[in-house]
Design a protein around this motif. Structure first.
Motif, PDB file in Angstrom:
ATOM      1  N   THR A 131       0.829  -1.001   0.067  1.00 59.33           N
ATOM      2  CA  THR A 131       0.085  -0.084  -0.090  1.00 59.33           C
ATOM      3  C   THR A 131       0.958   1.479   0.055  1.00 59.33           C
ATOM      4  OG1 THR A 131      -0.094   0.103   2.369  1.00 59.33           O
ATOM      5  CG2 THR A 131      -1.866  -1.166   1.177  1.00 59.33           C
ATOM      6  N   PRO A 132       0.088   2.324  -0.461  1.00 56.56           N
ATOM      7  CA  PRO A 132       1.320   3.739  -0.349  1.00 56.56           C
ATOM      8  C   PRO A 132       1.695   3.908   0.819  1.00 56.56           C
ATOM      9  CG  PRO A 132      -0.686   3.754  -1.962  1.00 56.56           C
ATOM     10  CD  PRO A 132      -0.979   2.582  -1.180  1.00 56.56           C
ATOM     11  N   GLU A 133       0.919   3.639   2.022  1.00 51.05           N
ATOM     12  CA  GLU A 133       1.150   4.044   3.397  1.00 51.05           C
ATOM     13  C   GLU A 133       2.223   3.262   3.701  1.00 51.05           C
ATOM     14  OE1 GLU A 133      -3.044   5.088   2.729  1.00 51.05           O
ATOM     15  OE2 GLU A 133      -1.849   3.195   2.246  1.00 51.05           O
ATOM     16  N   THR A 134       2.213   1.928   3.453  1.00 53.94           N
ATOM     17  CA  THR A 134       3.501   1.117   3.802  1.00 53.94           C
ATOM     18  C   THR A 134       4.608   1.415   3.079  1.00 53.94           C
ATOM     19  OG1 THR A 134       1.928  -0.930   4.295  1.00 53.94           O
ATOM     20  CG2 THR A 134       4.167  -1.427   3.623  1.00 53.94           C
ATOM     21  N   ILE A 135       4.574   1.654   1.780  1.00 48.52           N
ATOM     22  CA  ILE A 135       5.803   2.276   1.068  1.00 48.52           C
ATOM     23  C   ILE A 135       6.539   3.294   1.732  1.00 48.52           C
ATOM     24  CG2 ILE A 135       6.484   3.287  -1.199  1.00 48.52           C
ATOM     25  CD1 ILE A 135       4.719   1.074  -2.563  1.00 48.52           C
ATOM     26  N   ALA A 136       5.569   4.413   1.962  1.00 48.65           N
ATOM     27  CA  ALA A 136       6.130   5.587   2.925  1.00 48.65           C
ATOM     28  C   ALA A 136       6.708   5.185   4.328  1.00 48.65           C
ATOM     29  CB  ALA A 136       5.000   6.634   3.222  1.00 48.65           C
ATOM     30  N   ILE A 137       6.202   4.200   4.864  1.00 48.43           N
ATOM     31  CA  ILE A 137       6.805   3.891   6.084  1.00 48.43           C
ATOM     32  C   ILE A 137       7.933   3.241   6.061  1.00 48.43           C
ATOM     33  CG2 ILE A 137       6.460   2.301   8.135  1.00 48.43           C
ATOM     34  CD1 ILE A 137       3.364   2.941   7.967  1.00 48.43           C
ATOM     35  N   MET A 138       8.314   2.392   5.042  1.00 44.29           N
ATOM     36  CA  MET A 138       9.455   1.552   4.666  1.00 44.29           C
ATOM     37  C   MET A 138      10.476   2.594   4.319  1.00 44.29           C
ATOM     38  SD  MET A 138       8.213  -1.887   2.723  1.00 44.29           S
ATOM     39  CE  MET A 138       9.886  -2.595   2.425  1.00 44.29           C
ATOM     40  N   ALA A 139      10.155   3.765   3.435  1.00 46.76           N
ATOM     41  CA  ALA A 139      11.133   4.622   2.994  1.00 46.76           C
ATOM     42  C   ALA A 139      11.549   5.527   4.328  1.00 46.76           C
ATOM     43  CB  ALA A 139      10.392   5.560   2.192  1.00 46.76           C
ATOM     44  N   ALA A 140      10.547   5.762   5.353  1.00 49.39           N
ATOM     45  CA  ALA A 140      10.930   6.398   6.546  1.00 49.39           C
ATOM     46  C   ALA A 140      11.773   5.815   7.402  1.00 49.39           C
ATOM     47  CB  ALA A 140       9.775   6.852   7.338  1.00 49.39           C
ATOM     48  N   ARG A 141      11.730   4.304   7.454  1.00 50.01           N
ATOM     49  CA  ARG A 141      12.517   3.563   8.420  1.00 50.01           C
ATOM     50  C   ARG A 141      13.783   3.080   7.800  1.00 50.01           C
ATOM     51  NH1 ARG A 141       9.064  -0.977  11.398  1.00 50.01           N
ATOM     52  NH2 ARG A 141       9.859  -0.232  13.172  1.00 50.01           N
ATOM     53  N   TYR A 142      13.740   2.753   6.516  1.00 49.54           N
ATOM     54  CA  TYR A 142      14.971   2.267   5.777  1.00 49.54           C
ATOM     55  C   TYR A 142      15.819   3.092   4.742  1.00 49.54           C
ATOM     56  CZ  TYR A 142      12.555  -1.925   7.340  1.00 49.54           C
ATOM     57  OH  TYR A 142      12.116  -2.879   8.147  1.00 49.54           O
ATOM     58  N   GLY A 143      15.113   4.297   4.492  1.00 51.83           N
ATOM     59  CA  GLY A 143      15.534   5.180   3.339  1.00 51.83           C
ATOM     60  C   GLY A 143      15.032   4.973   2.210  1.00 51.83           C
ATOM     61  N   GLU A 144      15.002   6.110   1.259  1.00 52.56           N
ATOM     62  CA  GLU A 144      14.367   6.158  -0.095  1.00 52.56           C
ATOM     63  C   GLU A 144      14.605   4.918  -1.041  1.00 52.56           C
ATOM     64  OE1 GLU A 144      11.804   7.402  -1.069  1.00 52.56           O
ATOM     65  OE2 GLU A 144      11.478   8.781   0.866  1.00 52.56           O
ATOM     66  N   GLU A 145      16.066   4.264  -0.722  1.00 54.97           N
ATOM     67  CA  GLU A 145      16.388   3.136  -1.660  1.00 54.97           C
ATOM     68  C   GLU A 145      16.308   1.911  -1.021  1.00 54.97           C
ATOM     69  OE1 GLU A 145      17.719   4.229  -4.376  1.00 54.97           O
ATOM     70  OE2 GLU A 145      17.183   6.419  -3.790  1.00 54.97           O
ATOM     71  N   PHE A 146      15.337   1.645  -0.335  1.00 53.27           N
ATOM     72  CA  PHE A 146      15.022   0.192   0.228  1.00 53.27           C
ATOM     73  C   PHE A 146      14.840  -0.736  -0.458  1.00 53.27           C
ATOM     74  CE2 PHE A 146      10.714   2.102   0.131  1.00 53.27           C
ATOM     75  CZ  PHE A 146      10.009   1.065  -0.285  1.00 53.27           C
ATOM     76  N   CYS A 147      14.371  -0.353  -1.692  1.00 53.81           N
ATOM     77  CA  CYS A 147      14.362  -1.257  -2.814  1.00 53.81           C
ATOM     78  C   CYS A 147      14.480  -0.585  -4.441  1.00 53.81           C
ATOM     79  CB  CYS A 147      12.908  -2.028  -3.078  1.00 53.81           C
ATOM     80  SG  CYS A 147      11.520  -0.835  -3.406  1.00 53.81           S
ATOM     81  N   ALA A 148      14.584  -1.553  -5.594  1.00 55.92           N
ATOM     82  CA  ALA A 148      14.885  -1.111  -6.682  1.00 55.92           C
ATOM     83  C   ALA A 148      13.969  -0.262  -7.316  1.00 55.92           C
ATOM     84  CB  ALA A 148      15.586  -2.127  -7.630  1.00 55.92           C
ATOM     85  N   SER A 149      12.466  -1.031  -7.051  1.00 51.73           N
ATOM     86  CA  SER A 149      11.267  -0.371  -7.881  1.00 51.73           C
ATOM     87  C   SER A 149      10.115  -0.863  -6.795  1.00 51.73           C
ATOM     88  CB  SER A 149      11.172  -1.108  -9.312  1.00 51.73           C
ATOM     89  OG  SER A 149      10.832  -2.425  -9.130  1.00 51.73           O
ATOM     90  N   ARG A 150       9.318   0.262  -6.768  1.00 49.42           N
ATOM     91  CA  ARG A 150       8.063   0.013  -5.740  1.00 49.42           C
ATOM     92  C   ARG A 150       6.891   0.023  -6.621  1.00 49.42           C
ATOM     93  NH1 ARG A 150       9.586   5.309  -2.231  1.00 49.42           N
ATOM     94  NH2 ARG A 150      11.655   4.339  -2.655  1.00 49.42           N
ATOM     95  N   GLN A 151       5.667  -0.580  -6.307  1.00 48.11           N
ATOM     96  CA  GLN A 151       4.460  -0.509  -7.108  1.00 48.11           C
ATOM     97  C   GLN A 151       3.349  -0.511  -5.974  1.00 48.11           C
ATOM     98  OE1 GLN A 151       3.929  -4.064  -9.460  1.00 48.11           O
ATOM     99  NE2 GLN A 151       1.812  -3.491 -10.147  1.00 48.11           N
ATOM    100  N   PRO A 152       2.703   0.810  -5.905  1.00 48.01           N
ATOM    101  CA  PRO A 152       1.778   1.101  -4.844  1.00 48.01           C
ATOM    102  C   PRO A 152       0.509   0.252  -5.030  1.00 48.01           C
ATOM    103  CG  PRO A 152       2.539   2.997  -5.935  1.00 48.01           C
ATOM    104  CD  PRO A 152       3.187   2.072  -6.791  1.00 48.01           C
ATOM    105  N   ALA A 153      -0.189  -0.080  -4.038  1.00 52.25           N
ATOM    106  CA  ALA A 153      -1.531  -1.107  -4.063  1.00 52.25           C
ATOM    107  C   ALA A 153      -2.387  -0.184  -3.238  1.00 52.25           C
ATOM    108  CB  ALA A 153      -1.335  -2.390  -3.826  1.00 52.25           C
ATOM    109  N   ALA A 154      -3.298   0.349  -4.056  1.00 51.38           N
ATOM    110  CA  ALA A 154      -4.454   0.912  -3.209  1.00 51.38           C
ATOM    111  C   ALA A 154      -5.357  -0.270  -2.885  1.00 51.38           C
ATOM    112  CB  ALA A 154      -5.008   2.006  -4.031  1.00 51.38           C
ATOM    113  N   TYR A 155      -6.113   0.017  -1.692  1.00 56.08           N
ATOM    114  CA  TYR A 155      -6.872  -0.871  -1.102  1.00 56.08           C
ATOM    115  C   TYR A 155      -7.839  -1.246  -2.275  1.00 56.08           C
ATOM    116  CZ  TYR A 155      -5.428  -0.332   3.728  1.00 56.08           C
ATOM    117  OH  TYR A 155      -4.436  -0.484   4.778  1.00 56.08           O
ATOM    118  N   GLY A 156      -8.217  -2.479  -2.411  1.00 56.87           N
ATOM    119  CA  GLY A 156      -9.117  -2.923  -3.554  1.00 56.87           C
ATOM    120  C   GLY A 156      -8.847  -2.770  -5.002  1.00 56.87           C
ATOM    121  N   ALA A 157      -7.927  -2.272  -5.173  1.00 57.99           N
ATOM    122  CA  ALA A 157      -7.522  -2.324  -6.724  1.00 57.99           C
ATOM    123  C   ALA A 157      -6.920  -3.716  -7.299  1.00 57.99           C
ATOM    124  CB  ALA A 157      -6.580  -0.930  -7.050  1.00 57.99           C
TER     125      ALA A 157
END
Length: 348
Positions: free
Chosen positions: A52-78
């Motif tokens: 989810t976008p929120e989890t991606i933001a939290i991971m970036a806050a905890r690990y830094g913006e380079e926590f993965c090579a690419s990210r794919q947001p998943a909105a609830y229900g999509a």
């Protein structure tokens, strides 16, 4: 179709061959589907992450913006296609951004719950029942002894103690992600309108919550020079900090801890907790059983927690069930000590 055609337990975590993806992998992989931001489920180093976008933001806050090579947001229900599988994320009610992952393939539906709770939480969307054929459930509190009380009543115990001992500082040990922010909003709902003081370890994630629209009110980071002046204050800190020299610098501190594990009073005594608050971000025994039945799943896989008791209950209820024995979940990995929300695989 067999459930094992869609999901396979491996040393790296649950693997979905037709999607060529791992759910909450324990080691870096090419493609990770992440349920939520706790460190035992969301690890850095994966090539691609869907969350989810929120989890991606939290991971970036905890690990830094380079926590993965690419990210794919998943909105609830999509609904999105990953390999041959249709994947969608649905609210788990655990922490901000937490999700159950629904995998649909050849008419078969499997839900991987991650961590979840059914109780109301002002910091995140409530749990959503997702009908499925296979339900992979956590079992952190999968024993009949664990029945969580009303968290609002637990917060009243804290406020009553603050009123009774205004000359003392109340230090509340809690997870930095999710539990701390939930306590803040529960305090606000209960009428606490003063500042809430934070150990430095709480600040980064709390600011991430604030940036994501969760208003926790006024918070102040504790400094070394101010600790002795905080009589009557509520301070939220990692559980491990309650036993450190840091805590002794406050005026006659009251050691408070918030955890579902504190239903077992011996844990409070062992940890030197003066005021235990039974507040959990996981489903209790009744909620686990209710959720399994609500999904309508005929096959239940049980992981990270008291697996055997829940598997036994499923069998007596006419459901096929198996323990997954996946080791590596349940410990936040932040040195937050014995009063975290972790099952038996984490520190006791």
């Amino acid at each position: 179709m067999r459930p094992e055609d869609l999901l396979i337990p491996t040393p790296k975590g649950l693997y979905c061959p037709p999607a060529d993806a791992y759910i909450d992998p324990l080691r870096p992989v090419d493609r990770a589907l992440v349920t939520h931001g706790h460190a035992d489920h969301a690890r850095p180093g994966n090539a691609a992450v869907m969350a989810t976008p929120e989890t991606i933001a939290i991971m970036a806050a905890r690990y830094g913006e380079e926590f993965c090579a690419s990210r794919q947001p998943a909105a609830y229900g999509a609904r999105q296609t990953v390999g041959e599988v249709t994947v969608s994320y649905h609210p788990a009610g655990h922490v901000l951004g937490s999700a159950q992952i629904l995998l649909e393939w050849k008419g078969f539906r499997a839900v991987v719950s991650g961590d979840y709770k059914r109780a109301s939480d002002p910091t995140c969307p409530g749990f959503e029942v997702v009908p499925c054929d296979l339900f992979v459930t956590e079992a952190t509190f999968g024993l009949p002894v664990f029945r969580h009380p009303d968290p609002k009543a637990e917060i009243q115990k804290l406020l009553a103690s603050v009123a009774l001992f205004p000359e003392r500082a109340h230090l509340v040990g809690a997870y930095s992600l999710g539990k701390a922010q939930r306590l803040m909003l529960l305090l606000r709902e209960a009428g606490w309108d003063g500042p809430i003081h934070l150990h430095g370890a709480m600040v980064r994630v709390t600011e991430a919550y604030r940036a994501l629209g969760v208003d926790v009110g006024e918070t102040i980071q504790v400094t070394a020079t101010e600790r002795a002046k905080l009589a009557g204050a509520i301070v939220i800190c990692p559980p491990s900090a309650l036993r450190e020299l840091w805590a002794r610098k406050f005026p006659d501190p009251v050691a408070v801890a918030a955890s579902g594990w504190l239903r077992v009073r011996a844990r409070a005594r062992q940890g030197g907790v003066e005021l235990p608050l039974v507040v959990s971000d996981h489903a209790d025994w009744d909620e686990l059983r209710r959720t399994i039945l609500d999904t309508g799943a005929e096959e239940i896989w049980v992981t990270h927690g008291e697996e055997d008791a829940l598997v036994h209950w499923c069998g007596t209820s006419g459901l096929r069930a198996r323990p997954l024995r996946l080791v590596g979940y349940g410990d936040e990995g932040e040195g937050e000590g014995a009063h975290q929300e972790e099952p038996r695989h984490g520190p006791a």
